[in-house]
Design a protein around this motif. Structure first.
Motif, PDB file in Angstrom:
ATOM      1  N   ARG A  81      -0.506   4.316   0.199  1.00  0.00           N
ATOM      2  CA  ARG A  81      -1.280   5.407   0.791  1.00  0.00           C
ATOM      3  C   ARG A  81      -0.677   5.892   2.098  1.00  0.00           C
ATOM      4  NH1 ARG A  81      -7.107   3.015   1.405  1.00  0.00           N
ATOM      5  NH2 ARG A  81      -5.816   1.347   2.291  1.00  0.00           N
ATOM      6  N   ALA A 139      -0.194   9.059   6.787  1.00  0.00           N
ATOM      7  CA  ALA A 139      -0.862   9.203   5.494  1.00  0.00           C
ATOM      8  C   ALA A 139       0.045   9.923   4.498  1.00  0.00           C
ATOM      9  CB  ALA A 139      -2.171   9.971   5.667  1.00  0.00           C
ATOM     10  N   ASP A 186       0.832  -1.199   0.000  1.00  0.00           N
ATOM     11  CA  ASP A 186       0.000   0.000   0.000  1.00  0.00           C
ATOM     12  C   ASP A 186       0.871   1.255   0.000  1.00  0.00           C
ATOM     13  OD1 ASP A 186      -1.945   1.899   0.347  1.00  0.00           O
ATOM     14  OD2 ASP A 186      -2.953   0.869   2.007  1.00  0.00           O
ATOM     15  N   LYS A 213      -6.268  14.436   6.014  1.00  0.00           N
ATOM     16  CA  LYS A 213      -5.707  13.475   5.061  1.00  0.00           C
ATOM     17  C   LYS A 213      -6.493  13.460   3.749  1.00  0.00           C
ATOM     18  CE  LYS A 213      -4.620  11.033   9.262  1.00  0.00           C
ATOM     19  NZ  LYS A 213      -5.040  10.008  10.237  1.00  0.00           N
ATOM     20  N   SER A 214      -5.774  13.365   2.658  1.00  0.00           N
ATOM     21  CA  SER A 214      -6.404  13.398   1.338  1.00  0.00           C
ATOM     22  C   SER A 214      -7.157  12.111   1.020  1.00  0.00           C
ATOM     23  CB  SER A 214      -5.347  13.664   0.263  1.00  0.00           C
ATOM     24  OG  SER A 214      -4.734  14.920   0.454  1.00  0.00           O
ATOM     25  N   GLN A 215      -6.705  10.996   1.559  1.00  0.00           N
ATOM     26  CA  GLN A 215      -7.390   9.719   1.354  1.00  0.00           C
ATOM     27  C   GLN A 215      -8.744   9.760   2.053  1.00  0.00           C
ATOM     28  OE1 GLN A 215      -6.120   7.330  -0.632  1.00  0.00           O
ATOM     29  NE2 GLN A 215      -7.983   6.112  -0.397  1.00  0.00           N
ATOM     30  N   LYS A 216      -9.832   9.627   1.300  1.00  0.00           N
ATOM     31  CA  LYS A 216     -11.174   9.879   1.827  1.00  0.00           C
ATOM     32  C   LYS A 216     -11.567   8.929   2.956  1.00  0.00           C
ATOM     33  CE  LYS A 216     -11.948  13.324  -0.882  1.00  0.00           C
ATOM     34  NZ  LYS A 216     -11.926  14.695  -0.320  1.00  0.00           N
TER      35      LYS A 216
END
Length: 388
Positions: free
Chosen positions: A271, A285, A269, A322-325
């Protein structure tokens, strides 16, 4: 340290009335350090701890042309490092650099020196620091060269850092003072094995007056390579920031926004990227926006017959959005006060965290990445230091 030992140490420090001064070896060289005790109270988790926190040894050299400084820290045995048998089993350098002044406005520093990114030297007036420290932006010291120059109302800094600090001693891959990109320990689920190399950073700050507020406004940017040990490929890390710091009499304010983007070449990963420091590693993140706001008030005068001086009260909020939803944002809120009690310097803080790896018993390895318990947790913290 057993409770009676911490109590004895506190009594000795409390009774000390000598001025807090380094040992002057020569006109240019001072040797010093600090001994600190900490108190942690969190009834919700059954934590009622106090004991020896840190011993620090430091040196500073200052002449017309040559300058330099070094500090080494020792930890262990007491909370939160109660898992090691002896004090000093965890230790690392905070900084170690030499420098040359070309004149009063220009200097060069070489060695383990502070990366000039954002508000300096800290993002807040708190003792515990902000989430900027957790995500590897605040209070970062790496091995490299930094050039500093004053031009009128401007302060310009630029640096190149070949690598992070050399490892200290501990039980983890994260055996540095600064929280930096670090190969994850085997216990970190979804951990990555990256090394940061070739960090370029630049910072420009201008003195600024806004009505009755005197301060500065600045911009910073950094770029580095992330070498993955598993894939043997290079990724990238970028960050930029804008900040303001000002004062109006006893009032002080600090504001900063930063954007961090990492594109690792992880085997799994991508992310998140593993960071480490203070004898631990955890995931952060890869992309997000960082915000912090700090407000302080210095209370003039002396109290309790002159025993208490330099009283300051403060509050700070920091957020890693964090940009990851599907990642839960990390937040930290601190209310506190600091003051001098004779020769001691004391900070008392109420710490609150949400998806914060260091506060409230959230998931240490994942809180700064996907998230942890996602609830606010508070705890009481006090640090008592004798600096010499």
């Amino acid at each position: 340290m057993p409770a009676y030992g911490a109590g004895l140490l506190f009594s000795i420090l409390f009774g000390t009335s000598a001025p807090v001064l380094a040992v002057k070896v020569s006109d240019h060289l001072d040797l010093g350090g600090a001994v600190r005790v900490r108190v942690d109270e969190d009834a919700s988790r059954g934590i009622h701890k106090w004991g020896l926190d840190t011993i620090m040894l430091s040196a500073r050299y200052d002449s017309d042309s040559w300058i330099g400084a070094a500090r080494y820290r020792f930890y262990g045995k007491d909370y939160p490092f109660q898992y090691v048998r002896r004090f000093g089993e965890i230790s690392f350098a905070e900084y170690a650099w030499i420098g040359y002044r070309f004149d009063s406005s220009r200097q060069l520093q070489l060695g383990l020196n502070q990366v000039p990114f954002g508000l300096q030297p800290y993002y807040s007036g708190t003792f515990y620091e902000t989430l900027g420290n957790v995500i590897g932006l605040e209070d970062v010291w790496e091995l490299g060269a930094k050039y500093i120059q004053d031009v009128g109302d401007w302060n310009l800094q630029a640096g190149y850092y070949a690598r992070t600090a050399w490892p200290g001693q501990g039980t983890s891959n994260g055996s540095t003072y600064s929280i930096v990109v670090t190969p994850a320990d085997a216990s970190v689920a979804g951990g990555s094995r990256n090394d940061e190399r070739g960090l370029f950073v630049a910072r420009a700050v201008r003195k600024l007056e806004l009505g009755n507020w005197d301060g500065e406004a600045g911009v910073s940017a950094m770029s580095s390579a992330l070498y993955n040990r598993d894939t043997r490929r290079y990724g990238r890390r970028y960050a930029y920031a804008v900040h303001y710091a000002g004062s109006n009499g006893p009032w002080g304010v600090k504001l900063q926004y930063a954007r961090q983007q990492m594109a690792p070449r992880n085997a799994g990963d991508s992310r998140s990227v593993s960071f480490g420091g203070y004898d631990g590693t955890f995931n952060v993140a890869s992309r997000g926006n960082f915000y912090t706001g700090d407000l302080s008030y210095s209370i003039p005068g002396k109290f309790v017959g002159g025993w208490i001086t330099g009283v300051k009260v403060y509050g700070n909020y920091s957020l890693y959005d964090k940009s990851q939803k599907d990642f839960r944002n990390s937040q930290r809120f601190i209310l506190g006060t600091s003051f001098s009690l004779k020769a001691l310097w004391i900070a008392v803080e109420w710490l609150n965290g949400r998806n914060d790896p260091y506060l409230g018993g959230s998931n240490y390895a994942q809180s700064a990445a996907a998230g942890g318990s996602n609830v606010w947790r508070g705890q009481f913290y006090m640090n008592i230091g004798y600096y010499f």
